[in-house]
Design a protein around this motif. Structure first.
Motif, mmCIF file in Angstrom:
data_model
loop_
_atom_site.group_PDB
_atom_site.id
_atom_site.type_symbol
_atom_site.label_atom_id
_atom_site.label_comp_id
_atom_site.label_asym_id
_atom_site.label_seq_id
_atom_site.Cartn_x
_atom_site.Cartn_y
_atom_site.Cartn_z
ATOM 1 N N THR A 304 0.523 1.836 2.107
ATOM 2 C CA THR A 304 0.879 2.526 3.342
ATOM 3 C C THR A 304 1.487 1.511 4.307
ATOM 4 N N ILE A 305 2.579 1.885 4.941
ATOM 5 C CA ILE A 305 3.251 0.929 5.843
ATOM 6 C C ILE A 305 2.411 0.730 7.106
ATOM 7 N N ALA A 306 1.989 -0.512 7.314
ATOM 8 C CA ALA A 306 1.114 -0.809 8.450
ATOM 9 C C ALA A 306 1.891 -1.403 9.615
ATOM 10 N N LYS A 307 3.014 -2.036 9.308
ATOM 11 C CA LYS A 307 3.759 -2.692 10.382
ATOM 12 C C LYS A 307 5.187 -2.970 9.915
ATOM 13 N N ILE A 308 6.124 -2.825 10.821
ATOM 14 C CA ILE A 308 7.499 -3.214 10.489
ATOM 15 C C ILE A 308 7.979 -4.117 11.617
ATOM 16 N N SER A 309 8.367 -5.332 11.278
ATOM 17 C CA SER A 309 8.897 -6.175 12.343
ATOM 18 C C SER A 309 10.277 -6.666 11.940
ATOM 19 N N SER A 310 11.078 -6.946 12.939
ATOM 20 C CA SER A 310 12.488 -7.196 12.638
ATOM 21 C C SER A 310 13.036 -8.347 13.454
ATOM 22 N N GLU A 311 12.236 -9.415 13.521
ATOM 23 C CA GLU A 311 12.717 -10.547 14.331
ATOM 24 C C GLU A 311 13.797 -11.350 13.616
ATOM 25 N N GLN A 312 13.864 -11.174 12.292
ATOM 26 C CA GLN A 312 14.742 -12.054 11.511
ATOM 27 C C GLN A 312 16.134 -11.470 11.272
ATOM 28 N N GLY A 313 16.894 -11.223 12.275
ATOM 29 C CA GLY A 313 18.280 -10.805 12.093
ATOM 30 C C GLY A 313 18.429 -9.554 11.243
ATOM 31 N N ASP A 314 19.043 -9.702 10.067
ATOM 32 C CA ASP A 314 19.345 -8.507 9.278
ATOM 33 C C ASP A 314 18.251 -8.171 8.263
ATOM 34 N N ASP A 317 10.562 -7.353 8.006
ATOM 35 C CA ASP A 317 9.317 -7.744 7.372
ATOM 36 C C ASP A 317 8.370 -6.559 7.455
ATOM 37 N N VAL A 318 7.947 -6.074 6.302
ATOM 38 C CA VAL A 318 7.138 -4.867 6.263
ATOM 39 C C VAL A 318 5.750 -5.208 5.722
ATOM 40 N N SER A 319 4.713 -4.869 6.481
ATOM 41 C CA SER A 319 3.337 -5.068 6.013
ATOM 42 C C SER A 319 2.859 -3.792 5.345
ATOM 43 N N LEU A 320 2.312 -3.943 4.132
ATOM 44 C CA LEU A 320 1.939 -2.789 3.315
ATOM 45 C C LEU A 320 0.467 -2.872 2.967
ATOM 46 N N CYS A 321 -0.286 -1.907 3.470
ATOM 47 C CA CYS A 321 -1.725 -1.894 3.256
ATOM 48 C C CYS A 321 -2.010 -1.180 1.921
ATOM 49 N N PHE A 322 -2.868 -1.740 1.076
ATOM 50 C CA PHE A 322 -3.177 -1.121 -0.215
ATOM 51 C C PHE A 322 -3.707 0.304 -0.033
ATOM 52 N N GLY A 323 -3.255 1.227 -0.856
ATOM 53 C CA GLY A 323 -3.824 2.569 -0.891
ATOM 54 C C GLY A 323 -2.993 3.594 -0.133
ATOM 55 N N ASP A 325 -4.760 6.256 1.013
ATOM 56 C CA ASP A 325 -5.806 6.953 1.752
ATOM 57 C C ASP A 325 -6.116 6.247 3.066
ATOM 58 N N ALA A 326 -5.281 5.268 3.419
ATOM 59 C CA ALA A 326 -5.612 4.467 4.599
ATOM 60 C C ALA A 326 -5.384 5.267 5.877
ATOM 61 N N ASP A 327 -6.387 5.345 6.733
ATOM 62 C CA ASP A 327 -6.159 5.983 8.029
ATOM 63 C C ASP A 327 -5.796 4.879 9.033
ATOM 64 N N ALA A 328 -5.570 5.301 10.261
ATOM 65 C CA ALA A 328 -5.043 4.365 11.254
ATOM 66 C C ALA A 328 -5.931 3.131 11.412
ATOM 67 N N SER A 329 -7.260 3.322 11.323
ATOM 68 C CA SER A 329 -8.129 2.173 11.558
ATOM 69 C C SER A 329 -7.986 1.148 10.445
ATOM 70 N N PHE A 330 -7.677 1.617 9.245
ATOM 71 C CA PHE A 330 -7.473 0.694 8.135
ATOM 72 C C PHE A 330 -6.165 -0.074 8.271
ATOM 73 N N LEU A 331 -5.258 0.517 9.018
ATOM 74 C CA LEU A 331 -3.938 -0.071 9.043
ATOM 75 C C LEU A 331 -3.833 -1.276 9.961
ATOM 76 N N ALA A 332 -4.892 -1.511 10.739
ATOM 77 C CA ALA A 332 -4.893 -2.730 11.535
ATOM 78 C C ALA A 332 -4.921 -3.888 10.548
ATOM 79 N N PRO A 338 -6.520 -5.411 1.550
ATOM 80 C CA PRO A 338 -5.400 -6.269 1.179
ATOM 81 C C PRO A 338 -4.088 -5.720 1.722
ATOM 82 N N THR A 339 -3.293 -6.606 2.264
ATOM 83 C CA THR A 339 -2.005 -6.223 2.812
ATOM 84 C C THR A 339 -0.922 -7.066 2.159
ATOM 85 N N LEU A 340 0.081 -6.420 1.632
ATOM 86 C CA LEU A 340 1.210 -7.111 1.032
ATOM 87 C C LEU A 340 2.311 -7.245 2.070
ATOM 88 N N HIS A 341 3.124 -8.259 1.908
ATOM 89 C CA HIS A 341 4.257 -8.405 2.811
ATOM 90 C C HIS A 341 5.548 -8.311 2.011
#
Ligand code: ADP
Ligand code: MG
Length: 376
Positions: A304-314, A317-323, A325-332, A338-341
Motif C-alpha cells: 500500500t502506498i504510504a508516501k510519495i515524495s518528489s524532491e529529486q527532479g524528475d 520516491d514512493v514508500s510502500l507498506c507491506f500488505g 490490509d494496511a489502514d491509515a495507522s499502519f501507513l505511518a 516493513p516498508t519498501l522504497h
C-alpha cells in the motif's frame, strides 16, 4: 552510551561539524562521499588531530572536552585503528607487528584471549613473515589483529576494504561480522559502499561536505531518500530482517519469511531458520497496479502506498507498506510494518495515476541477501 561526538574543527578551508550519539554497540557505518570528512573525523576520535572545540565520549569515558581541557593522549584513548592501507612496519615480522601496541598496554588481554584473536583471524601461519610477503587481504587481517590485541574500547575502521578486490573483501567481511556478533566491540566503520553498510552496519551516520546530516538505525537510514549522499547514489533502498523458511524441491531457490511475506532468493544452502538481512535497492523495485503474471521477477508483493515524495527532479520516491490490509495507522513510517522504497520516474507515477493509500504491487527485480550470521 557507547559513543557521543559533538565537535567543530577547521583545517585550512575545510570545516567539520560532527554530532551524533550512538547508544548501542555493534557496527556504526560512517557513510559519505570522498572528501566529506570521514577520515578527519576518525582521526579526531583517535586523537591524531585535535578539534577546535567540542567533546567526545566513548563508553562512559570523556576522552576530549574542550571546555574542561580534557584531551587524553592517543595511547590512553583505548581506540583500535585500522587504516585504509594497513600501515604495517615493513622491517618487522607479522608477530612483532601484531604485538607492537599490546606490549606496553596496561589493559593487556590474557594470553588465551590473544591466541583466540590470532586463531580467529587465521594469522598463525603468517607470524614469521614480513609484510611484503603478504597479500592485501592478509595485511588487513594483520592490521585488524594488531588493533584487537591492544584490547580497545572501540574499533575505528577507515575504509578497510576499499583497496581489496571482491574476493579479498569476502575473505575479511566475516571477521567483522564475528566481532559484531561475538565480541560486542563497538565499531565505527568508515565506508562509501552502500553494500557494506547494508551487510554489516547496525547504525549509520551520514556525513556530507563536513557535516553529519543524520544518524540512526541502518533500517531507518537506508530508507531515507532525502539525504544527499544516499539520494545521489541511486543506491538508497530498504534493509529488511528475514528468516530462511524453506527451499524448492530442486534446491534452486530459498524461501524467506519477511514479516509474514514470502520472498524468493537464489538458494542459500541448508540453513533453515537462520536470520538474514535483505537489501533491496529503490531502483530495483517496480510498481504495478495489477498483479503481473508473465514476468521474470520472482517477488511480487502486495503493498500500500504510504508516501510519495518528489524532491529529486524528475523522479518520485514512493514508500510502500507491506500488505493490502494496511489502514491509515499502519501507513505511518513508524508503524513497524516493513516498508519498501521504490524510485520511479515522475512520468510513470502520473501514467499509473499513483496516489496515497492506493493498493498496488511491488515487483522486485533483485534482492541482495547477507548473512546468515555465520559461526567461524
Ligand atoms: P574523506 O575521508 O571523507 O574522504 P577527509 O577527511 O580525508 O575526507 O578530507 C576532508 C576534507 O579535508 C577534504 O576536503 C580534504 O582535502 C581536507 N583535508 C584533509 N586533511 C587536510 C590537511 N591536512 N590540510 C588541509 N586540508 C585537509
Ligand atoms: Mg578518507
Amino acid at each position: 552510551m557507547s559513543i557521543g561526538v559533538n565537535i567543530h574543527h577547521k583545517i585550512k578551508k575545510f570545516t567539520l561539524d560532527a554530532e551524533f550519539h550512538i547508544q548501542d554497540p555493534g557496527i556504526t557505518a560512517l557513510f559519505g562521499p570522498s572528501g566529506s570528512g570521514k577520515t578527519t573525523l576518525i582521526n579526531i576520535i583517535a586523537g591524531l588531530e585535535n578539534p577546535t572545540r567540542g567533546h567526545i565520549q566513548i563508553k562512559d569515558h570523556v576522552i576530549f572536552e574542550h571546555n574542561r581541557r580534557i584531551n587524553l593522549p592517543i595511547r590512553k584513548r583505548r581506540v583500535g585503528y585500522v587504516f585504509q592501507d594497513a600501515r604495517l612496519f615493513p622491517h618487522k615480522s607479522v608477530r612483532d607487528n601484531l604485538y607492537f601496541g599490546a606490549r606496553r598496554n596496561s589493559h593487556k588481554l590474557a594470553r588465551d584471549e590473544q591466541d583466540a584473536i590470532i586463531e580467529m583471524l587465521g594469522l598463525a601461519p603468517l607470524l614469521d613473515r614480513r609484510p611484503n610477503k603478504l597479500s592485501g587481504g592478509e595485511k588487513q587481517r594483520v592490521a585488524l589483529g594488531r588493533a584487537l590485541l591492544a584490547n580497545p574500547d572501540i574499533l575505528l575502521l577507515d575504509e578497510p576494504l576499499s583497496a581489496l578486490d571482491h574476493a579479498r573483501k569476502e575473505e575479511i567481511l566475516p571477521y567483522f561480522e564475528w566481532l559484531r556478533d561475538h565480541r560486542k566491540l563497538p565499531i565505527l566503520y568508515v565506508t562509501h559502499s552502500i553494500d557494506e553498510v547494508a551487510r554489516l552496519a547496525d547504525n549509520m551516520v551520514v556525513i556530507d561536505n563536513g557535516k553529519t546530516l543524520a544518524s540512526g538505525s541502518v533500517f531507518e537510514m537506508l530508507g531515507r531518500s532525502d539525504l544527499p549522499p544516499l539520494a545521489g547514489q541511486f543506491d538508497a533502498g530498504t534493509v529488511l530482517a528475514a528468516r530462511i523458511a524453506s527451499r524448492d524441491p530442486k534446491g534452486e531457490v530459498s524461501f524467506l519469511d519477511c514479516a509474514g511475506q514470502r520472498i524468493v532468493v537464489p538458494y542459500l544452502g541448508h540453513r533453515a531458520n537462520k536470520d538474514v538481512r535483505l537489501h533491496i535497492r529503490a531502483r530495483d523495485v517496480m510498481i504495478s497496479r495489477t498483479p503481473p503474471n508473465d514476468i521474470s521477477a520472482n517477488n511480487i508483493i502486495p503493498v500500500t502506498i504510504a508516501k510519495i515524495s518528489s524532491e529529486q527532479g524528475d523522479t518520485l520516491d514512493v514508500s510502500l507498506c507491506f500488505g493490502h490490509d494496511a489502514d491509515a495507522s499502519f501507513l505511518a513510517e513508524t508503524s513497524g510494518r516493513p516498508t519498501l522504497h521504490a524510485r520511479i520516474t515522475r512520468w510513470s507515477g502520473s501514467r499509473l495515476k499513483l496516489g496515497l493509500h492506493q493498493k498496488v504491487y511491488a515487483v522486485i527485480k533483485s534482492v541482495t541477501v547477507s548473512g546468515p550470521r555465520r559461526e567461524l
